[in-house]
Design a protein around this motif. Sequence first.
Motif, short mmCIF file in Angstrom:
data_model
loop_
_atom_site.label_atom_id
_atom_site.label_comp_id
_atom_site.label_asym_id
_atom_site.label_seq_id
_atom_site.Cartn_x
_atom_site.Cartn_y
_atom_site.Cartn_z
N LEU A 11 37.89 83.38 38.75
CA LEU A 11 37.64 82.15 39.51
C LEU A 11 36.95 82.47 40.83
N GLN A 12 37.44 83.49 41.53
CA GLN A 12 36.84 83.86 42.81
C GLN A 12 35.40 84.31 42.63
N LEU A 13 35.15 85.13 41.60
CA LEU A 13 33.79 85.59 41.34
C LEU A 13 32.88 84.40 41.04
N GLY A 14 33.33 83.50 40.18
CA GLY A 14 32.51 82.35 39.81
C GLY A 14 32.17 81.48 41.00
N LEU A 15 33.17 81.22 41.84
CA LEU A 15 32.93 80.38 43.01
C LEU A 15 31.98 81.07 43.99
N ALA A 16 32.12 82.39 44.15
CA ALA A 16 31.23 83.14 45.04
C ALA A 16 29.80 83.10 44.53
N GLU A 103 37.30 78.67 49.17
CA GLU A 103 36.55 78.29 47.96
C GLU A 103 37.49 77.85 46.85
N LEU A 104 38.63 78.51 46.70
CA LEU A 104 39.61 78.10 45.70
C LEU A 104 40.16 76.71 46.02
N GLN A 105 40.50 76.47 47.30
CA GLN A 105 41.04 75.17 47.66
C GLN A 105 40.00 74.07 47.52
N ALA A 106 38.75 74.38 47.87
CA ALA A 106 37.70 73.37 47.75
C ALA A 106 37.43 73.00 46.30
N HIS A 158 37.10 74.94 57.05
CA HIS A 158 38.04 74.90 55.93
C HIS A 158 38.51 73.47 55.69
N GLN A 159 38.95 72.81 56.73
CA GLN A 159 39.43 71.44 56.59
C GLN A 159 38.31 70.51 56.11
N ARG A 160 37.12 70.67 56.67
CA ARG A 160 36.01 69.81 56.29
C ARG A 160 35.66 69.97 54.82
N ARG A 161 35.59 71.22 54.34
CA ARG A 161 35.22 71.46 52.95
C ARG A 161 36.25 70.92 51.98
N VAL A 162 37.53 71.01 52.34
CA VAL A 162 38.59 70.60 51.42
C VAL A 162 38.85 69.09 51.50
N LEU A 163 38.82 68.53 52.71
CA LEU A 163 39.20 67.14 52.89
C LEU A 163 38.04 66.15 52.79
N PRO A 218 65.80 75.09 49.14
CA PRO A 218 65.62 76.41 48.54
C PRO A 218 64.44 77.18 49.09
N ALA A 219 63.67 76.56 50.02
CA ALA A 219 62.45 77.20 50.50
C ALA A 219 62.47 77.41 52.01
N LEU A 220 63.66 77.58 52.58
CA LEU A 220 63.75 77.86 54.01
C LEU A 220 63.13 79.22 54.31
N GLY A 221 62.37 79.29 55.40
CA GLY A 221 61.82 80.56 55.84
C GLY A 221 60.55 81.00 55.14
N GLY A 222 59.99 80.12 54.32
CA GLY A 222 58.79 80.52 53.59
C GLY A 222 57.84 79.36 53.40
N GLY A 223 56.71 79.64 52.78
CA GLY A 223 55.72 78.62 52.47
C GLY A 223 55.01 78.98 51.19
N LEU A 224 54.41 77.99 50.55
CA LEU A 224 53.69 78.26 49.31
C LEU A 224 52.61 77.21 49.10
N VAL A 225 51.62 77.59 48.31
CA VAL A 225 50.54 76.68 47.92
C VAL A 225 50.34 76.83 46.42
N VAL A 226 50.25 75.71 45.72
CA VAL A 226 49.93 75.70 44.29
C VAL A 226 48.65 74.88 44.11
N LEU A 227 47.64 75.49 43.49
CA LEU A 227 46.35 74.85 43.27
C LEU A 227 46.18 74.57 41.79
N ASP A 228 45.77 73.35 41.47
CA ASP A 228 45.49 72.98 40.09
C ASP A 228 44.01 72.65 39.99
N PHE A 229 43.36 73.11 38.92
CA PHE A 229 41.92 72.99 38.77
C PHE A 229 41.57 72.13 37.56
N PRO A 230 40.38 71.50 37.57
CA PRO A 230 40.00 70.67 36.43
C PRO A 230 39.86 71.46 35.13
#
Length: 286
Positions: A11-16, A103-106, A158-163, A218-230
């Motif tokens: 995915l990263q290679l393709g987006l690049a 690029e992944l988030q966008a 980053h914000q502009r490209r994603v939002l 269950p998620a105190l002290g941490g953070g996470l991001v899950v990305l779903d693609f078409p």
Amino acid sequence: MGQARQTVERLQLGLALTRLRGRANKSQGEAGAVINRSASRLSQVENGKGALGTEELVKLLDYFGVRGQERETILALGAAARRRSTRRGYVDNLPEPFQRLVELQAAARQINWYECGIVPGLVQSPDYIRAIMRLSNSIYWDSSEAETVERILFREEHQRRVLEIGEPKQIDIVFTEDSLDHVIGDASVMRGQLLHLLQLLERQVNIRVVPNGTANNPALGGGLVVLDFPQATPVSFASVLHGPYTYYDQPEDIEPMQRIFTRVQELALSSEDTRMLLIDRLKEAK
């Protein structure tokens, strides 16, 4: 030739490659002809469904005019994309990892983002961004005004490209209320952040807050991001204070992270109640 299994590296290679081809103002047909491949085959690679041999990649980079460190990074990413061994996570140790993160988030169709103790980067106000980057100067990187300014501009882009660019996305943001208690900059910055969140809510960004005192998070002290693609498998990663991101695309990792996000959504206030909480905090801050 059958399609290769989609991985984070592919995915990263393709987006690049999509970005570099666009920068060179070349079509898929023109680029494919350089390596004796059809436009449809190059499209598969750009969509993360395949990889290219070293010689093919070198020819494309020559055609796109890519030189220096960027060229070396793409070649290294190409080597990672060609690996067929199974692995639990992909650690992005290559230069400019944040470029690939954006690029992944966008490219994602849906973004689920949770943070504990800090406002997520995607919904930080301009003043909050500037304040957090300036306090990070000389701590997370050697003291450098130029690098600090560069990081500020990158977060704003980053914000502009994603939002703002491309197809509308489903964006679900959840963070803990104590994120609003931890002062970044000063009181005026925090008031501006509250206003910014309220404005984003008006733009249909789904922002929800887990109230202080909520039991059994269950998620105190941490953070996470899950990305779903078409057209790709989901990708997830956990927030880190320092060091490279580790990306996950295997079911045994994606599924628990999705369950964690679902649980913090259940614990969070509704969007309307979150709006009221932000308004109340704004009144208290005056």
